[in-house]
Write an enzyme that holds these catalytic residues in place. Sequence first.
Site, PDB file in Angstrom:
ATOM      1  N   GLU A 175       0.893  -1.488  -0.169  1.00  0.00           N
ATOM      2  CA  GLU A 175      -0.202   0.275  -0.160  1.00  0.00           C
ATOM      3  C   GLU A 175       1.186   0.905   0.154  1.00  0.00           C
ATOM      4  O   GLU A 175       0.344   2.306  -0.148  1.00  0.00           O
ATOM      5  CB  GLU A 175      -0.807   0.163   1.942  1.00  0.00           C
ATOM      6  CG  GLU A 175      -1.990  -0.706   1.253  1.00  0.00           C
ATOM      7  CD  GLU A 175      -1.979  -1.917   1.248  1.00  0.00           C
ATOM      8  OE1 GLU A 175      -0.487  -2.726   1.922  1.00  0.00           O
ATOM      9  OE2 GLU A 175      -2.454  -3.192   1.803  1.00  0.00           O
ATOM     10  N   PHE A 192     -11.392  -8.174  13.779  1.00  0.00           N
ATOM     11  CA  PHE A 192     -10.442  -7.926  12.626  1.00  0.00           C
ATOM     12  C   PHE A 192      -9.565  -7.374  12.403  1.00  0.00           C
ATOM     13  O   PHE A 192     -10.547  -6.688  10.942  1.00  0.00           O
ATOM     14  CB  PHE A 192     -10.369  -9.743  11.942  1.00  0.00           C
ATOM     15  CG  PHE A 192      -9.746 -10.256  10.859  1.00  0.00           C
ATOM     16  CD1 PHE A 192      -7.836 -10.593  11.029  1.00  0.00           C
ATOM     17  CD2 PHE A 192      -9.915 -10.130   9.608  1.00  0.00           C
ATOM     18  CE1 PHE A 192      -7.202 -10.602  10.007  1.00  0.00           C
ATOM     19  CE2 PHE A 192      -9.282  -9.966   8.603  1.00  0.00           C
ATOM     20  CZ  PHE A 192      -7.930 -10.720   8.806  1.00  0.00           C
ATOM     21  N   GLN A 193      -8.585  -6.946  11.435  1.00  0.00           N
ATOM     22  CA  GLN A 193      -8.189  -5.925  10.936  1.00  0.00           C
ATOM     23  C   GLN A 193      -9.257  -4.557  10.914  1.00  0.00           C
ATOM     24  O   GLN A 193      -8.941  -3.871   9.782  1.00  0.00           O
ATOM     25  CB  GLN A 193      -8.378  -6.151   9.228  1.00  0.00           C
ATOM     26  CG  GLN A 193      -7.558  -7.645   8.676  1.00  0.00           C
ATOM     27  CD  GLN A 193      -7.134  -7.616   7.209  1.00  0.00           C
ATOM     28  OE1 GLN A 193      -7.971  -7.332   6.412  1.00  0.00           O
ATOM     29  NE2 GLN A 193      -6.283  -7.907   6.684  1.00  0.00           N
ATOM     30  N   LYS A 236     -17.642  -0.781   6.364  1.00  0.00           N
ATOM     31  CA  LYS A 236     -17.761  -2.044   5.199  1.00  0.00           C
ATOM     32  C   LYS A 236     -19.493  -2.687   4.236  1.00  0.00           C
ATOM     33  O   LYS A 236     -20.038  -2.356   3.559  1.00  0.00           O
ATOM     34  CB  LYS A 236     -17.243  -3.268   5.048  1.00  0.00           C
ATOM     35  CG  LYS A 236     -17.235  -4.527   3.949  1.00  0.00           C
ATOM     36  CD  LYS A 236     -17.010  -5.720   4.427  1.00  0.00           C
ATOM     37  CE  LYS A 236     -17.389  -7.095   3.604  1.00  0.00           C
ATOM     38  NZ  LYS A 236     -16.424  -8.104   3.642  1.00  0.00           N
ATOM     39  N   MET A 271      24.541   9.331   2.517  1.00  0.00           N
ATOM     40  CA  MET A 271      23.688  10.670   2.955  1.00  0.00           C
ATOM     41  C   MET A 271      24.158  10.300   4.447  1.00  0.00           C
ATOM     42  O   MET A 271      25.105  11.486   5.312  1.00  0.00           O
ATOM     43  CB  MET A 271      22.832  11.408   3.214  1.00  0.00           C
ATOM     44  CG  MET A 271      22.965  12.558   3.929  1.00  0.00           C
ATOM     45  SD  MET A 271      24.307  13.667   2.510  1.00  0.00           S
ATOM     46  CE  MET A 271      22.991  14.348   0.996  1.00  0.00           C
TER      47      MET A 271
END
Lengths: 166, 573
Positions: free
Chosen positions: B50, B112-113, B162, B479
């Site tokens: 993502e 969940f999630q 959802k 760097m």
Amino acid sequence: MSVSKHVVSLLLENESGALSRVAGLFSMRGYNIESLTVAPTHDPTLSRATIVTSGDDRTIEQITKQLNKLVDVVRLVDLTEAAHVAHEMMMIKVRASGVQRDEIQRLSVIYKGKIVDVTESTFIIELTGNSDKLDAFIKSVGDEQILEVVRSGVTGIARGERGLKV
Amino acid sequence: MELSGGEILIQSLQDEGVEYVFGYPGGAVLHIYDAIFRQQQVKHILVRHEQGATHMADGYSRATGKPGVVLVTSGPGATNAITGIATAHLDSIPLVVITGQVTSKYIGTDAFQEVDAIGCTRPCVKHNFMVKSADEIASVMKKAFYVATTGRPGPVVVDIPKDFTAPHIKIPYEYPTEVSMRSYAPVSGGHVGQVRKAVELLAQAKQPMIYTGGGVLMSESHHELRKLAQELGYPVTSTLMGLGAYPASDKQFVGMLGMHGTYEANLGMHNCDVLLAVGVRFDDRVTGEIEHFCPNAKIIHVDIDPTSIAKNIGVDIPIVGDLKVVLTRMLELLAQDSRRANPEDIARWWTQIEEWKSVKSLAYEASDSVIKPQYVVEKVWEVTKGEAYVTSDVGQHQMWAAQYYKFDEPRRWINSGGLGTMGFGLPAALGVKLAYPESEVVCITGEASIQMCLQELSTAMQYGLPVKVVNLNNRYLGMVRQWQEFQYEGRYSNSYVDALPDFVKLAESYNHVGMKIEKPGDVEGALKEAFAMKEKLVFMDFITDDTENVYPMIEAGKGHHEMRMHPKVGELS
């Protein structure tokens, strides 16, 4: 630059999350927050918040600009810039038995407090006014007598025609 | 028209004219993915992580000026997207990021999630919306695009439980044509009196500087900037974010300023008497130690965001407004009023600047035995005729790309300037390539950065996105190593990359072309060969000098006048 106390008044969208945006801004940018009060107004879609903060002029300017930038903030005014009333409410539970009962009652009258609960050994006194007055009352009662203190935090409003409207 | 919430979401993207959605499916967004499947207009790009989706949308947006759109699932989908959201936030890039949420009745149950996506993203978005019912989706989407793209742009997150996207609940759909929000009113024109004062001050300058930033690109006001600078004849410097707004090859351009800016740009800042700052935010990487910043200058600051003004540096003439409007007004005032700065003063100032320029602060030590990274960037510029879209990751290679690739056009230089996100370059390049399939897109990166979003080589394979990867491989977190050399007596704590993959084989495993280049003499030929392969992603692994540093450098606590120069400055050409 010298640090001074400011009372900032906000109109917010009365939406879940609006308050956390305001509180989050203060913690995220390291601004002081001495008190924060919030409740819906007569228009149920709007909440009114009063924030007491402190900082030098540049910090206060940033605080008001950053608050204004939040999408949920509808209007904002720094009340400290002009005449205003800034009061808070305190309920203080004190030990009150024997001779103390008269003494506490007298003190409460002097400070225009209201005794809202009485038991054999305690009083609850309700007091409103500016924060200094509340501090002074606490000092007058003395630590030994105090059982609990709950303060609302400052709520403020501008005097006269000046004010916060949508 | 009656549609389900999922269909409404996709239909609203169509109505916004969205071409691409960058995303990754999961439980909470399955209804939405089903709606995607049943239409053709909005194309979905399946990423491998993502973070890659947000950077791709971000790169697409930076190159085109259009908002980037991301769709991810709840929980880890949302948290993985956060780095990309924060990247867009610090660089003011308009994104609309749709995050799925667990079914509304499970919110707050540690389902969940489940993650509080609104809470997690709040500090790094311009705004976010929690959808509270299916019939709110269209109006929230309209607001999301409006907030993301107007005023000072930025990312907006829309979190949708959802159940509000379920296919069996159909509701009437109409996409709002207008949006009004009483709590959000972006400014447009600047204060006329302030603009007049600014023009008067500019006409009194003896040693002026024009300091430009990403705001010029965001407001599409590069034409106005060019006209204004040329009308005044003053030197122009740019932040990292603003490169390309003013043509780098123009004689009035003195290079980038700040930590790795040119000698002439930084000394110009330090010695100027009037500073016109447009679309900038006086970032610490630009100002150096604030105490030493522009000690003799009266400062005019034009920006659309009032919080940018007087945040880090006090200014004399603040102007809050859309740059395009303000710069146009300045041009109008200049056309009406022929008073200008004394040409002798300006000529003297240019003589001084030319003297600083003759120090050649970007000169580096050429080598015929080891590949110099600066040389590679110069050759990339030559081979692409300076016309490529160049993305970068973060670190030394980013600074060299900014210093040695001369950007003459806006929106060609695409990098994570504010947040400094390693892993940005490759996915951003893929987003740009989708927008401009006919243009050359180059990702200049390092062997450490590229490994942070390396999985997107697979996305490039799936969609046939032939970008060119220029990997400046010095086997160090360059760097970090440079700072450790300068400030920690060469104690290279954890800055050495000791287990690198064979990048050639790696690229080949994704059906791309891999090349390893180890000799300076092979650099140009390899680049020409790679850029001739129009249909292939070519991963060029340049084995570069592992001790090279980025110069000049303003170290912590120092001002613009205290640059650390290349040890052999003056001897190099």
